[in-house]
Design a protein around this motif. Structure first.
Motif, PDB file in Angstrom:
ATOM      1  N   ASP A   1      -4.997  -3.780  14.431  1.00 59.72           N
ATOM      2  CA  ASP A   1      -5.003  -5.248  14.328  1.00 59.72           C
ATOM      3  C   ASP A   1      -6.199  -5.937  14.719  1.00 59.72           C
ATOM      4  OD1 ASP A   1      -4.289  -5.255  16.625  1.00 59.72           O
ATOM      5  OD2 ASP A   1      -2.916  -6.827  17.043  1.00 59.72           O
ATOM      6  N   ARG A   2      -7.104  -5.229  15.275  1.00 60.81           N
ATOM      7  CA  ARG A   2      -8.277  -5.852  15.709  1.00 60.81           C
ATOM      8  C   ARG A   2      -9.675  -4.985  15.104  1.00 60.81           C
ATOM      9  NH1 ARG A   2      -7.564  -6.861  22.043  1.00 60.81           N
ATOM     10  NH2 ARG A   2      -5.568  -8.094  21.916  1.00 60.81           N
ATOM     11  N   ARG A   3      -9.260  -4.466  13.810  1.00 58.28           N
ATOM     12  CA  ARG A   3     -10.303  -3.753  13.253  1.00 58.28           C
ATOM     13  C   ARG A   3     -10.851  -4.243  11.924  1.00 58.28           C
ATOM     14  NH1 ARG A   3     -10.471   2.325  14.397  1.00 58.28           N
ATOM     15  NH2 ARG A   3      -9.982   2.449  16.400  1.00 58.28           N
ATOM     16  N   GLY A   4     -10.244  -5.434  11.486  1.00 55.79           N
ATOM     17  CA  GLY A   4     -10.879  -5.926  10.240  1.00 55.79           C
ATOM     18  C   GLY A   4     -10.182  -4.969   9.234  1.00 55.79           C
ATOM     19  N   MET A   5      -9.317  -4.323   9.270  1.00 59.17           N
ATOM     20  CA  MET A   5      -8.914  -3.092   8.192  1.00 59.17           C
ATOM     21  C   MET A   5      -7.634  -3.576   7.591  1.00 59.17           C
ATOM     22  SD  MET A   5     -10.399   0.432   9.699  1.00 59.17           S
ATOM     23  CE  MET A   5     -11.945   0.459  10.516  1.00 59.17           C
ATOM     24  N   GLY A   6      -7.582  -3.382   6.258  1.00 60.98           N
ATOM     25  CA  GLY A   6      -6.072  -3.277   5.563  1.00 60.98           C
ATOM     26  C   GLY A   6      -5.533  -1.620   5.415  1.00 60.98           C
ATOM     27  N   MET A   7      -4.221  -1.493   5.235  1.00 62.70           N
ATOM     28  CA  MET A   7      -3.686  -0.320   5.102  1.00 62.70           C
ATOM     29  C   MET A   7      -2.595  -0.383   4.155  1.00 62.70           C
ATOM     30  SD  MET A   7      -4.111   2.937   6.579  1.00 62.70           S
ATOM     31  CE  MET A   7      -3.060   4.482   6.560  1.00 62.70           C
ATOM     32  N   VAL A   8      -2.863   0.525   3.162  1.00 61.44           N
ATOM     33  CA  VAL A   8      -1.723   0.895   1.912  1.00 61.44           C
ATOM     34  C   VAL A   8      -1.244   2.260   2.158  1.00 61.44           C
ATOM     35  CG1 VAL A   8      -1.362   0.679  -0.246  1.00 61.44           C
ATOM     36  CG2 VAL A   8      -3.005  -0.937   0.526  1.00 61.44           C
ATOM     37  N   PHE A   9       0.141   2.307   2.121  1.00 63.43           N
ATOM     38  CA  PHE A   9       0.741   3.660   2.493  1.00 63.43           C
ATOM     39  C   PHE A   9       1.084   4.308   1.129  1.00 63.43           C
ATOM     40  CE2 PHE A   9       1.216   1.091   6.324  1.00 63.43           C
ATOM     41  CZ  PHE A   9       0.516   1.932   7.352  1.00 63.43           C
ATOM     42  N   GLN A  10       1.533   5.474   1.366  1.00 60.68           N
ATOM     43  CA  GLN A  10       1.819   6.291   0.116  1.00 60.68           C
ATOM     44  C   GLN A  10       3.298   5.779  -0.306  1.00 60.68           C
ATOM     45  OE1 GLN A  10       2.151  10.425   0.872  1.00 60.68           O
ATOM     46  NE2 GLN A  10       3.158  11.021  -0.754  1.00 60.68           N
ATOM     47  N   ASN A  11       4.188   5.278   0.346  1.00 63.62           N
ATOM     48  CA  ASN A  11       5.544   4.806   0.086  1.00 63.62           C
ATOM     49  C   ASN A  11       5.550   3.478  -0.137  1.00 63.62           C
ATOM     50  OD1 ASN A  11       5.182   4.162   2.756  1.00 63.62           O
ATOM     51  ND2 ASN A  11       7.231   5.338   3.569  1.00 63.62           N
ATOM     52  N   TYR A  12       4.498   2.674  -0.053  1.00 63.76           N
ATOM     53  CA  TYR A  12       4.443   0.998  -0.344  1.00 63.76           C
ATOM     54  C   TYR A  12       4.832   0.518   1.142  1.00 63.76           C
ATOM     55  CZ  TYR A  12       5.479   2.943  -4.900  1.00 63.76           C
ATOM     56  OH  TYR A  12       5.373   3.537  -6.341  1.00 63.76           O
ATOM     57  N   ALA A  13       6.046   0.691   1.581  1.00 65.31           N
ATOM     58  CA  ALA A  13       6.327   0.064   2.942  1.00 65.31           C
ATOM     59  C   ALA A  13       6.543  -1.444   2.632  1.00 65.31           C
ATOM     60  CB  ALA A  13       5.409   0.364   4.092  1.00 65.31           C
ATOM     61  N   VAL A  14       7.125  -1.696   1.837  1.00 65.96           N
ATOM     62  CA  VAL A  14       7.457  -3.250   1.347  1.00 65.96           C
ATOM     63  C   VAL A  14       9.038  -3.388   1.921  1.00 65.96           C
ATOM     64  CG1 VAL A  14       5.982  -3.560  -0.408  1.00 65.96           C
ATOM     65  CG2 VAL A  14       8.437  -2.854  -1.121  1.00 65.96           C
ATOM     66  N   TRP A  15       9.175  -4.528   2.308  1.00 64.81           N
ATOM     67  CA  TRP A  15      10.560  -4.963   2.820  1.00 64.81           C
ATOM     68  C   TRP A  15      11.413  -5.185   1.405  1.00 64.81           C
ATOM     69  CZ3 TRP A  15       6.580  -7.329   6.072  1.00 64.81           C
ATOM     70  CH2 TRP A  15       6.484  -6.813   7.169  1.00 64.81           C
ATOM     71  N   PRO A  16      12.732  -4.527   1.552  1.00 58.26           N
ATOM     72  CA  PRO A  16      13.399  -4.512   0.342  1.00 58.26           C
ATOM     73  C   PRO A  16      14.185  -6.087   0.189  1.00 58.26           C
ATOM     74  CG  PRO A  16      14.442  -3.148   1.822  1.00 58.26           C
ATOM     75  CD  PRO A  16      13.089  -3.353   2.216  1.00 58.26           C
ATOM     76  N   HIS A  17      14.538  -6.639   1.568  1.00 57.29           N
ATOM     77  CA  HIS A  17      15.055  -7.829   1.418  1.00 57.29           C
ATOM     78  C   HIS A  17      14.447  -9.170   1.504  1.00 57.29           C
ATOM     79  CE1 HIS A  17      13.884  -7.072   5.517  1.00 57.29           C
ATOM     80  NE2 HIS A  17      14.072  -8.089   5.787  1.00 57.29           N
TER      81      HIS A  17
ATOM     82  N   GLY B   1       4.683   0.551 -10.099  1.00 58.77           N
ATOM     83  CA  GLY B   1       3.627   0.017 -10.070  1.00 58.77           C
ATOM     84  C   GLY B   1       3.430  -1.420  -9.706  1.00 58.77           C
ATOM     85  N   GLN B   2       4.290  -2.204  -9.879  1.00 57.50           N
ATOM     86  CA  GLN B   2       4.289  -3.576  -9.385  1.00 57.50           C
ATOM     87  C   GLN B   2       4.485  -3.698  -7.795  1.00 57.50           C
ATOM     88  OE1 GLN B   2       7.353  -4.987 -12.042  1.00 57.50           O
ATOM     89  NE2 GLN B   2       5.790  -6.438 -13.080  1.00 57.50           N
ATOM     90  N   GLN B   3       5.363  -2.678  -7.318  1.00 57.46           N
ATOM     91  CA  GLN B   3       5.597  -2.604  -5.941  1.00 57.46           C
ATOM     92  C   GLN B   3       4.450  -2.104  -5.168  1.00 57.46           C
ATOM     93  OE1 GLN B   3       9.298  -0.809  -4.332  1.00 57.46           O
ATOM     94  NE2 GLN B   3      10.209  -0.753  -6.373  1.00 57.46           N
ATOM     95  N   GLN B   4       3.587  -1.222  -5.978  1.00 61.39           N
ATOM     96  CA  GLN B   4       2.386  -0.693  -5.483  1.00 61.39           C
ATOM     97  C   GLN B   4       1.388  -2.049  -5.077  1.00 61.39           C
ATOM     98  OE1 GLN B   4       0.581   0.807  -3.248  1.00 61.39           O
ATOM     99  NE2 GLN B   4       1.168   2.893  -4.062  1.00 61.39           N
ATOM    100  N   ARG B   5       1.315  -2.942  -6.219  1.00 61.09           N
ATOM    101  CA  ARG B   5       0.478  -4.011  -6.088  1.00 61.09           C
ATOM    102  C   ARG B   5       1.049  -5.019  -5.062  1.00 61.09           C
ATOM    103  NH1 ARG B   5       1.445  -4.053 -11.914  1.00 61.09           N
ATOM    104  NH2 ARG B   5      -0.086  -2.922 -12.913  1.00 61.09           N
ATOM    105  N   VAL B   6       2.043  -5.155  -4.746  1.00 58.11           N
ATOM    106  CA  VAL B   6       2.686  -5.748  -3.725  1.00 58.11           C
ATOM    107  C   VAL B   6       2.023  -5.319  -2.215  1.00 58.11           C
ATOM    108  CG1 VAL B   6       4.775  -6.743  -2.455  1.00 58.11           C
ATOM    109  CG2 VAL B   6       4.548  -6.640  -4.709  1.00 58.11           C
ATOM    110  N   ALA B   7       2.157  -3.982  -2.185  1.00 59.31           N
ATOM    111  CA  ALA B   7       1.553  -3.423  -0.797  1.00 59.31           C
ATOM    112  C   ALA B   7      -0.065  -3.998  -0.847  1.00 59.31           C
ATOM    113  CB  ALA B   7       1.692  -1.878  -0.827  1.00 59.31           C
ATOM    114  N   LEU B   8      -0.670  -3.496  -2.112  1.00 58.83           N
ATOM    115  CA  LEU B   8      -2.236  -4.052  -2.141  1.00 58.83           C
ATOM    116  C   LEU B   8      -2.251  -5.507  -1.796  1.00 58.83           C
ATOM    117  CD1 LEU B   8      -3.314  -2.176  -5.231  1.00 58.83           C
ATOM    118  CD2 LEU B   8      -4.211  -2.066  -3.113  1.00 58.83           C
TER     119      LEU B   8
END
Length: 371
Positions: free
Chosen positions: A81-97, A145-152
């Motif tokens: 969290d101190r590297r100035g980087m973002g991460m997008v994972f293979q499984n999206y990792a969005v909260w379903p609720h 595809g929309q869930q992947q855009r949420v992760a992005l």
């Protein structure tokens, strides 16, 4: 924005003495505002490299610098969290609720961004990834595809200097994956963020990247533009991995620095533009020939000299693919315009575009133990 300099980076699992090197001696410079892909088969070290860049793993040797600041070394690792980087994972990792808005705003809340400003940033970012108007939907109301855009969007909203993407399109169907490739490349150009992308898909890497790092066995094999790694592979490993390739056995009659002549099936061929320094006169070689660099004809000519027999044909719409067998038993794949039609069993003659071929020293396959 930010660039990354990796020097002598190594990671061993089970200790250095175990010999299990996930990554060994990696040197790589990722320049600011580039789309760089780490490409290779499973177990090649690409995901380990990405996790090292992200700060999730401590290296056993070497350093990672971001804008000349060391963020990883065996002595210490700056937290993710101190590297100035973002991460997008293979499984999206969005909260379903949580709604789309709640998913995307999460990082801003952690940074204590005022609510009005956070809302503006979220809506602007959703518009950037073509999700405007969907902020109140839940993930199960969205397509893949929309869930992947949420992760992005969740990674982009915090304005990282570097975005890391771990095979983000692998769960999408073929049509959607192709569409998302175009969107990702356009997004990188619009934002100016440095993208570091991991995939095993050669077509994906060729379509997206400014630079491709081809990896195998925990080591970097070649780093170059898509055109370089496809048309001018550094070694046989790269040539074999980057798309379809034929390997024709031959023998060199002139070495590096001279006008090279290669003997194939008893005939002399010249025009080979690339002989490595390790290739010497009299040496057995393997000639890497892409299917699009073989041309078929029904009659022998000065160019079409190699005789062969068609053993299989596959119609692919925009092209036809043929398997042809030489008298020596070597089977090659050739691609033609679909209007150029040959039948199974037909005798044909092959021309080789030597200027587009690469020549490598022949290395005998290791003997296999009897079953």
């Amino acid at each position: 924005m930010a660039g990354i300099i990796i020097k002598c980076l190594s990671k061993f699992y089970g200790g250095k003495d175990s010999g299990m090197a996930a990554l060994r001696g990696l040197d790589l410079e990722i320049k600011d505002n580039q789309f760089v892909t780490l490409l290779g088969p499973s177990g090649c070290g690409k995901t380990t490299t990405l996790r090292l860049i992200a700060g999730y793993v401590t290296p056993d040797a070497g350093t990672i610098r971001v804008d000349n600041t060391v963020v990883s070394s065996p002595e210490g690792v700056a937290p993710p969290d101190r590297r100035g980087m973002g991460m997008v994972f293979q499984n999206y990792a969005v909260w379903p609720h949580k709604t789309v808005f709640e998913n995307v705003v999460f990082g801003l809340k952690l940074r204590k961004v005022p609510a009005v400003e956070a809302r503006r940033k979220v809506l602007d970012t959703l518009a950037l990834v073509n999700l405007g108007g969907l902020e109140n939907r839940l993930p199960n109301e969205l397509s893949g595809g929309q869930q992947q855009r949420v992760a992005l969007a969740r990674s982009l909203v915090v304005e990282p200097g570097i975005l890391l993407l771990d095979e983000p399109l692998s769960n999408l169907d073929a049509k959607l994956r192709e569409k998302m490739r175009v969107e990702l490349k356009q997004l990188q150009r619009r934002t100016g963020i440095t993208f570091v992308y991991v995939t095993h898909d050669q077509a994906e890497a060729l379509a997206l990247s400014d630079q491709i790092a081809v990896m195998h066995g925990g080591e970097l094999q070649q780093y170059g533009t898509p055109d370089e790694v496809y048309r001018r592979p550094a070694n046989k490993i790269v040539a074999d991995f980057m798309g379809i390739v034929n390997f024709l056995p031959g023998e060199v009659r002139a070495g590096a620095g001279e006008a090279p002549v290669v003997i194939i099936d008893g005939m002399e061929f010249d025009g080979f533009a690339r002989l490595g320094d390790s290739v010497k006169a009299g040496q057995a070689v393997d000639i890497a020939v892409r299917p699009e660099n073989l041309r078929l004809a029904r009659a022998r000519s000065e160019e079409h000299r190699l005789s062969a027999r068609v053993t299989e044909r596959t119609y692919l719409g925009n092209l036809s693919e043929y398997w042809v067998e030489l008298p020596t038993g070597t089977v090659l794949r050739a691609q033609t315009h679909p209007l150029e039609q040959f039948g199974v069993g037909d005798e044909v003659f092959l021309a080789i575009d030597a200027a587009e071929c690469s020549v490598f020293p022949h290395v005998a396959e290791p003997a296999r133990a009897a079953a």
